[in-house]
Design a protein around this motif. Structure first.
Motif, PDB file in Angstrom:
ATOM      1  N   GLN A  36     -13.939   9.387   1.267  1.00  0.00           N
ATOM      2  CA  GLN A  36     -14.742   8.258   0.786  1.00  0.00           C
ATOM      3  C   GLN A  36     -15.971   8.693  -0.007  1.00  0.00           C
ATOM      4  N   ASN A  37     -16.518   9.872   0.307  1.00  0.00           N
ATOM      5  CA  ASN A  37     -17.820  10.247  -0.243  1.00  0.00           C
ATOM      6  C   ASN A  37     -17.848  11.501  -1.110  1.00  0.00           C
ATOM      7  N   CYS A  38     -16.872  12.385  -0.971  1.00  0.00           N
ATOM      8  CA  CYS A  38     -17.001  13.717  -1.561  1.00  0.00           C
ATOM      9  C   CYS A  38     -15.910  14.087  -2.563  1.00  0.00           C
ATOM     10  N   VAL A  39     -14.739  13.478  -2.435  1.00  0.00           N
ATOM     11  CA  VAL A  39     -13.586  13.858  -3.258  1.00  0.00           C
ATOM     12  C   VAL A  39     -13.866  13.746  -4.752  1.00  0.00           C
ATOM     13  N   ALA A  40     -14.596  12.722  -5.154  1.00  0.00           N
ATOM     14  CA  ALA A  40     -14.829  12.492  -6.579  1.00  0.00           C
ATOM     15  C   ALA A  40     -15.440  13.716  -7.262  1.00  0.00           C
ATOM     16  N   CYS A  41     -16.312  14.433  -6.569  1.00  0.00           N
ATOM     17  CA  CYS A  41     -16.952  15.608  -7.163  1.00  0.00           C
ATOM     18  C   CYS A  41     -16.349  16.928  -6.694  1.00  0.00           C
ATOM     19  N   HIS A  42     -16.066  17.029  -5.399  1.00  0.00           N
ATOM     20  CA  HIS A  42     -15.616  18.303  -4.828  1.00  0.00           C
ATOM     21  C   HIS A  42     -14.098  18.441  -4.808  1.00  0.00           C
ATOM     22  N   GLY A  43     -13.371  17.399  -5.166  1.00  0.00           N
ATOM     23  CA  GLY A  43     -11.918  17.454  -5.228  1.00  0.00           C
ATOM     24  C   GLY A  43     -11.246  17.295  -3.878  1.00  0.00           C
ATOM     25  N   ASP A  44      -9.943  17.012  -3.929  1.00  0.00           N
ATOM     26  CA  ASP A  44      -9.159  16.829  -2.704  1.00  0.00           C
ATOM     27  C   ASP A  44      -9.188  18.059  -1.808  1.00  0.00           C
ATOM     28  N   ASP A  45      -9.250  19.228  -2.418  1.00  0.00           N
ATOM     29  CA  ASP A  45      -9.188  20.466  -1.641  1.00  0.00           C
ATOM     30  C   ASP A  45     -10.566  21.050  -1.309  1.00  0.00           C
TER      31      ASP A  45
END
Length: 130
Positions: A36-45
């Motif tokens: 919800q909070n981090c994937v957009a910048c740090h990616g799925d992995d």
């Protein structure tokens, strides 16, 4: 004979063990918060990119030991609106501050209360270290 200091230590250990067992502070709960909070910048992995840190290498960058206190400080700070770190702007994660507080053991035998959502995100980040 058990002294008052030992009671405090025992109480802290019990609180930590219950936090570790809570479904609300588990790595699985943290994965959802990450999505919800981090994937957009740090990616799925979690490996980030050119301008975004690799969250799977936190332990490696800290000499092989996961830097939990640093991570908790950053997550708690970001949640409170301290959005700039190493010249990178972070979104405001105010929703991470909602919900129940749970005490987390820190260095030197101390503990501090943190929202369960912050603890869960930290647990997930610990689980993805390589």
């Amino acid at each position: 004979m058990i002294t008052l200091g030992r009671y405090a230590t025992l109480a802290a250990m019990l609180a930590l063990s219950s936090a570790a067992c809570s479904p609300w502070t588990s790595p699985q709960a943290g994965r959802s918060i990450y999505a919800q909070n981090c994937v957009a910048c740090h990616g799925d992995d979690g490996r980030g990119g050119a301008q975004v840190p690799d969250l799977t290498a936190l332990a490696a960058r800290a000499g092989g030991s996961y830097p939990q206190r640093m991570v908790l400080d950053k997550l708690d700070g970001y949640a409170r609106g301290a959005v700039v770190y190493a010249d990178a702007e972070m979104p405001n994660f105010g929703d991470l501050l909602t919900g129940r507080l749970t005490r987390v053991q820190t260095d030197r035998g101390l503990s501090r209360p943190l929202p369960e959502r912050v603890i869960a995100l930290d647990a997930y980040l610990q689980s993805i270290q390589r």
